[in-house]
Structure formats: C-alpha cells, structure tokens
Design a protein around this motif. Structure first.
Motif, PDB file in Angstrom:
ATOM      1  N   GLU A  75       0.836  -1.200   0.000  1.00 57.68           N
ATOM      2  CA  GLU A  75       0.000   0.000   0.000  1.00 57.68           C
ATOM      3  C   GLU A  75       0.873   1.255   0.000  1.00 57.68           C
ATOM      4  O   GLU A  75       1.996   1.249   0.502  1.00 57.68           O
ATOM      5  CB  GLU A  75      -0.903   0.020   1.235  1.00 57.68           C
ATOM      6  CG  GLU A  75      -1.890  -1.111   1.303  1.00 57.68           C
ATOM      7  CD  GLU A  75      -3.092  -0.899   0.406  1.00 57.68           C
ATOM      8  OE1 GLU A  75      -3.426   0.259   0.116  1.00 57.68           O
ATOM      9  OE2 GLU A  75      -3.686  -1.901  -0.003  1.00 57.68           O
ATOM     10  N   ASN A  76       0.325   2.345  -0.541  1.00 58.89           N
ATOM     11  CA  ASN A  76       1.021   3.626  -0.503  1.00 58.89           C
ATOM     12  C   ASN A  76       1.161   4.124   0.931  1.00 58.89           C
ATOM     13  O   ASN A  76       0.392   3.749   1.814  1.00 58.89           O
ATOM     14  CB  ASN A  76       0.257   4.677  -1.314  1.00 58.89           C
ATOM     15  CG  ASN A  76       0.366   4.452  -2.805  1.00 58.89           C
ATOM     16  OD1 ASN A  76       1.215   3.701  -3.269  1.00 58.89           O
ATOM     17  ND2 ASN A  76      -0.488   5.107  -3.547  1.00 58.89           N
ATOM     18  N   GLU A  77       2.104   5.016   1.120  1.00 60.09           N
ATOM     19  CA  GLU A  77       2.359   5.554   2.447  1.00 60.09           C
ATOM     20  C   GLU A  77       1.179   6.345   3.002  1.00 60.09           C
ATOM     21  O   GLU A  77       1.069   6.514   4.214  1.00 60.09           O
ATOM     22  CB  GLU A  77       3.604   6.461   2.423  1.00 60.09           C
ATOM     23  CG  GLU A  77       4.897   5.721   2.230  1.00 60.09           C
ATOM     24  CD  GLU A  77       5.249   5.403   0.780  1.00 60.09           C
ATOM     25  OE1 GLU A  77       6.352   4.902   0.545  1.00 60.09           O
ATOM     26  OE2 GLU A  77       4.420   5.651  -0.129  1.00 60.09           O
ATOM     27  N   ASP A  78       0.307   6.842   2.145  1.00 58.07           N
ATOM     28  CA  ASP A  78      -0.845   7.612   2.633  1.00 58.07           C
ATOM     29  C   ASP A  78      -2.121   6.785   2.722  1.00 58.07           C
ATOM     30  O   ASP A  78      -3.208   7.329   2.879  1.00 58.07           O
ATOM     31  CB  ASP A  78      -1.072   8.874   1.795  1.00 58.07           C
ATOM     32  CG  ASP A  78      -1.497   8.580   0.370  1.00 58.07           C
ATOM     33  OD1 ASP A  78      -1.156   7.503  -0.158  1.00 58.07           O
ATOM     34  OD2 ASP A  78      -2.160   9.448  -0.223  1.00 58.07           O
ATOM     35  N   SER A  79      -1.990   5.452   2.690  1.00 61.76           N
ATOM     36  CA  SER A  79      -3.163   4.594   2.881  1.00 61.76           C
ATOM     37  C   SER A  79      -3.519   4.563   4.365  1.00 61.76           C
ATOM     38  O   SER A  79      -2.658   4.744   5.233  1.00 61.76           O
ATOM     39  CB  SER A  79      -2.903   3.175   2.379  1.00 61.76           C
ATOM     40  OG  SER A  79      -1.996   2.514   3.230  1.00 61.76           O
ATOM     41  N   VAL A  80      -4.776   4.345   4.645  1.00 59.09           N
ATOM     42  CA  VAL A  80      -5.243   4.323   6.031  1.00 59.09           C
ATOM     43  C   VAL A  80      -4.440   3.316   6.856  1.00 59.09           C
ATOM     44  O   VAL A  80      -3.992   3.627   7.962  1.00 59.09           O
ATOM     45  CB  VAL A  80      -6.759   4.023   6.106  1.00 59.09           C
ATOM     46  CG1 VAL A  80      -7.209   3.799   7.538  1.00 59.09           C
ATOM     47  CG2 VAL A  80      -7.559   5.146   5.466  1.00 59.09           C
TER      48      VAL A  80
END
Length: 167
Positions: A75-80
C-alpha cells in the motif's frame, strides 16, 4: 455504540471467522463488481491515488527511522493502514522516551488524517457490502473522536472536494 460494535465484531469472528472478514474487506476495497472505497489520503484530497498527501507522509517518514517495508507492504504511504501503523510506531517511540516525535505525531493527525478520515469512515459504513465493517467503522469513528480530543483538533467542516474527473 462502541461496546455494542465490539460485541458484534467478536460474535462475527467467532461465528464466521477471519475468511468472512477478509471477503468483506475485498468486496469493499477491491471487488470491481461494487463501488470500491478508496483508502488513501491523496484520493480524498485530490482525487488521485498517489498525490500530495503521499508526499507529505513520505516527508514525515523522512524525519524518523521508520520506513515502509516494501517487500511486505504494498500500500502507498498515505493509505489508512499505513498511516495507522505509522502513528502506532510514533506512539511506541514517544512512550519509550523519544518525546521529539510528539509534534510529528500531532502534525500527522492534523494535516493528513483529520481532513479526510470522516469521509473514508462514511464511505465504508455506507458500502452495500459492509456488514461487520459497519461495526468496525463505529469503533474507528470513536477512536478518531478520541484522537481529536487528545490532539485538541476540531472535526473539519465538510467541503467541496477538488477531484480529477475521468473523461
């Protein structure tokens, strides 16, 4: 409400188990047969999956020794999920005496989490495939309310979002 929601989660897990919860997760976040709930701060900020909020989180990460394990975490770093894991790691560092991370944790919540998390919670809660995730969102909403009290941050007003429109 949280107590009832936690009871429902426990009963769900005991009766239907992890596989049923994973299937519901997939139906909400990945199954193209249903409206997919996006889980990145960038999406709720700009309408794209990898935008300014991802850069903000990466910049916050750069101020720590914490890094995303790219082999195991896709997941991206800004995923929940990543944001919550990062916030947890910051709590652990603060508890271990590294008080210099308190400001960073406050900034992460106020600048990244707080502006979008209510919309995320509502979208998951209202998803037609959400059953147990309704209960999860009730507990998560209570957690966010606590975080707002702890950080002395107000719930943001609902605002019109700038979204990238698909042709």
């Amino acid at each position: 409400n949280s107590g009832e929601a936690l009871r429902e989660i426990k009963e769900f897990m005991l009766s239907l188990g992890e596989v049923a919860m994973i299937q519901e997760y997939d139906d909400i976040f990945h199954n193209p047969r249903f409206p997919v709930v996006r889980n990145t701060a960038s999406y709720y900020d700009e309408g794209v999956e990898s935008g300014h909020k991802r850069v903000e989180v990466i910049n916050f990460l750069a101020k720590t020794k914490i890094r995303r394990d790219e082999q195991n975490y896709k997941e991206n770093e800004d995923s929940v999920g990543f944001i919550l894991s990062f916030m947890h790691e910051l709590v652990e560092l603060i508890v271990s005496g590294q008080k210099e991370y308190e400001t960073l944790q406050h900034c992460m919540f106020t600048e990244v989490v707080n502006p979008f998390i209510d919309e995320f919670i509502i979208r998951v809660y209202e998803h037609k495939m959400a059953k147990i995730y309704k209960s999860v969102m009730i507990v998560f909403n209570a957690f966010i309310a606590f975080e707002r009290m702890y950080f002395e941050v107000a719930k943001p007003p609902v605002k019109e979002k700038n979204r990238v429109q698909k042709p």
